[in-house]
Design a protein around this motif. Structure first.
Motif, short mmCIF file in Angstrom:
data_model
loop_
_atom_site.label_atom_id
_atom_site.label_comp_id
_atom_site.label_asym_id
_atom_site.label_seq_id
_atom_site.Cartn_x
_atom_site.Cartn_y
_atom_site.Cartn_z
N ARG A 185 0.49 -0.72 0.25
CA ARG A 185 -0.20 -0.34 0.21
C ARG A 185 0.75 1.35 0.03
O ARG A 185 0.28 2.15 -0.32
CB ARG A 185 -0.73 0.05 1.67
N SER A 186 2.35 1.15 0.77
CA SER A 186 2.39 2.21 0.34
C SER A 186 3.65 2.38 -0.16
O SER A 186 3.66 1.88 -1.76
CB SER A 186 4.38 2.16 1.62
N ARG A 187 3.92 4.03 -1.02
CA ARG A 187 3.73 4.74 -2.24
C ARG A 187 5.33 4.95 -2.10
O ARG A 187 5.76 5.38 -1.26
CB ARG A 187 2.78 5.26 -2.39
N THR A 188 5.88 4.79 -4.14
CA THR A 188 7.08 5.62 -3.92
C THR A 188 6.54 7.03 -4.73
O THR A 188 6.36 6.75 -6.05
CB THR A 188 8.32 5.10 -4.71
N HIS A 189 7.50 7.80 -4.62
CA HIS A 189 7.99 8.96 -5.71
C HIS A 189 8.96 9.61 -6.10
O HIS A 189 9.78 8.95 -5.52
CB HIS A 189 6.56 10.00 -5.38
#
Length: 215
Positions: A185-189
Motif C-alpha cells: 500500500r505504501s507508495r514511492t515518488h
C-alpha cells in the motif's frame, strides 16, 4: 534485516532526497547497509556515498553487476532495490517490516513473495504521469514485472536460487520479473532535482544525519 542497493548515475541532485527516508530505519537497525551501484558517475555521487556511510561500487563488469552488489551489501537477509530517483513515502517502514515478518513465518515455496511499492502521482499530474503509473501497475499485475523506480523488497536467497532474477542496471528504466509479486500500500515518488543553493543546504543537514545513523 535490510540491505539496500541504490542504482546511481550522476545523482548528486537527488540522492539526499532518496536517502532521507532511510535514516530512521538505519537508526533502528532495520537498514543494515547501503550500496550505491554506480554505472559511471562523474559528479559528486561518490562524495555523497562517503558522507552517508554507504559503499560506492563502480559496476565495471556488466554480467556480474548484481553479484558484485550483493557481495558489497552483505548484512541483510532481505534486499531493497531502489533507483536514485526513488523516494519512499511515510509509512513505508512499518508496512515493510510487517511484510517481512509475515514472509519469515511462511514455510512453503508458494508463499515466498517479493514486494513493490505503488508509484505515486499527484491529482494535478499531467496525463503522461498518470499513464506511466497505470502502465507500471498493469505490468505488476499481468507480467509480475517490477520497476526499480518503484522500490523492490525481496529475499537475498531469491538471488541464489535455480532461476535468479536478471537486472540490467544500465537500462534507462530497469525492471525485473518477480513471480508472486505483491504490491504494498505504501507508495514511492520520484525525487525532484534541487537547485545548487538548496542542494548545499540540504547536504549540510542530511549528510550529518546520515553519518550519525551509520548507514
Amino acid at each position: 534485516m535490510l540491505s539496500v542497493i541504490i542504482r546511481t548515475h550522476n545523482g548528486e541532485n537527488v540522492l539526499l532526497d532518496v536517502l532521507r527516508p532511510l535514516v530512521a530505519a538505519a537508526a533502528e537497525g532495520v537498514v543494515r547497509d547501503v550500496v550505491f551501484l554506480d554505472i559511471g558517475s562523474n559528479d559528486g555521487t561518490p562524495q555523497i556515498a562517503d558522507a552517508a556511510g554507504a559503499t560506492f561500487l563502480l559496476a565495471k563488469n556488466t554480467s556480474n553487476q548484481t553479484t558484485e552488489a550483493l557481495k558489497a551489501a552483505h548484512r541483510g537477509q532481505w534486499m531493497m532495490l531502489l533507483d536514485q530517483t526513488t523516494v519512499l513515502s511515510p509509512g513505508w517502514l512499518d508496512e515493510t517490516l510487517s511484510f517481512v515478518e509475515r514472509q519469515e513465518r511462511v514455510k512453503t515455496a508458494r508463499g515466498r513473495l517479493s514486494a513493490v511499492y505503488r508509484p505515486e502521482h499527484e491529482p494535478e499530474a499531467g496525463s503522461a504521469d498518470v499513464r506511466r503509473r497505470m502502465v507500471i501497475l498493469a505490468a505488476n499485475r499481468l507480467m509480475s514485472l517490477a520497476k526499480l523506480s518503484q522500490g523492490i523488497v525481496m529475499r537475498r536467497a531469491d538471488f541464489t536460487g535455480a532461476r535468479p532474477p536478471i537486472i540490467d542496471w544500465t537500462a534507462p528504466d530497469p525492471s525485473v520479473r518477480l513471480p508472486n509479486l505483491l504490491r504494498l500500500r505504501s507508495r514511492t515518488h520520484l525525487a525532484q532535482p534541487m537547485e545548487p543553493l538548496e542542494k548545499a543546504e540540504a547536504a549540510e543537514h542530511e549528510q550529518g544525519a546520515l553519518s550519525r545513523a551509520a548507514l
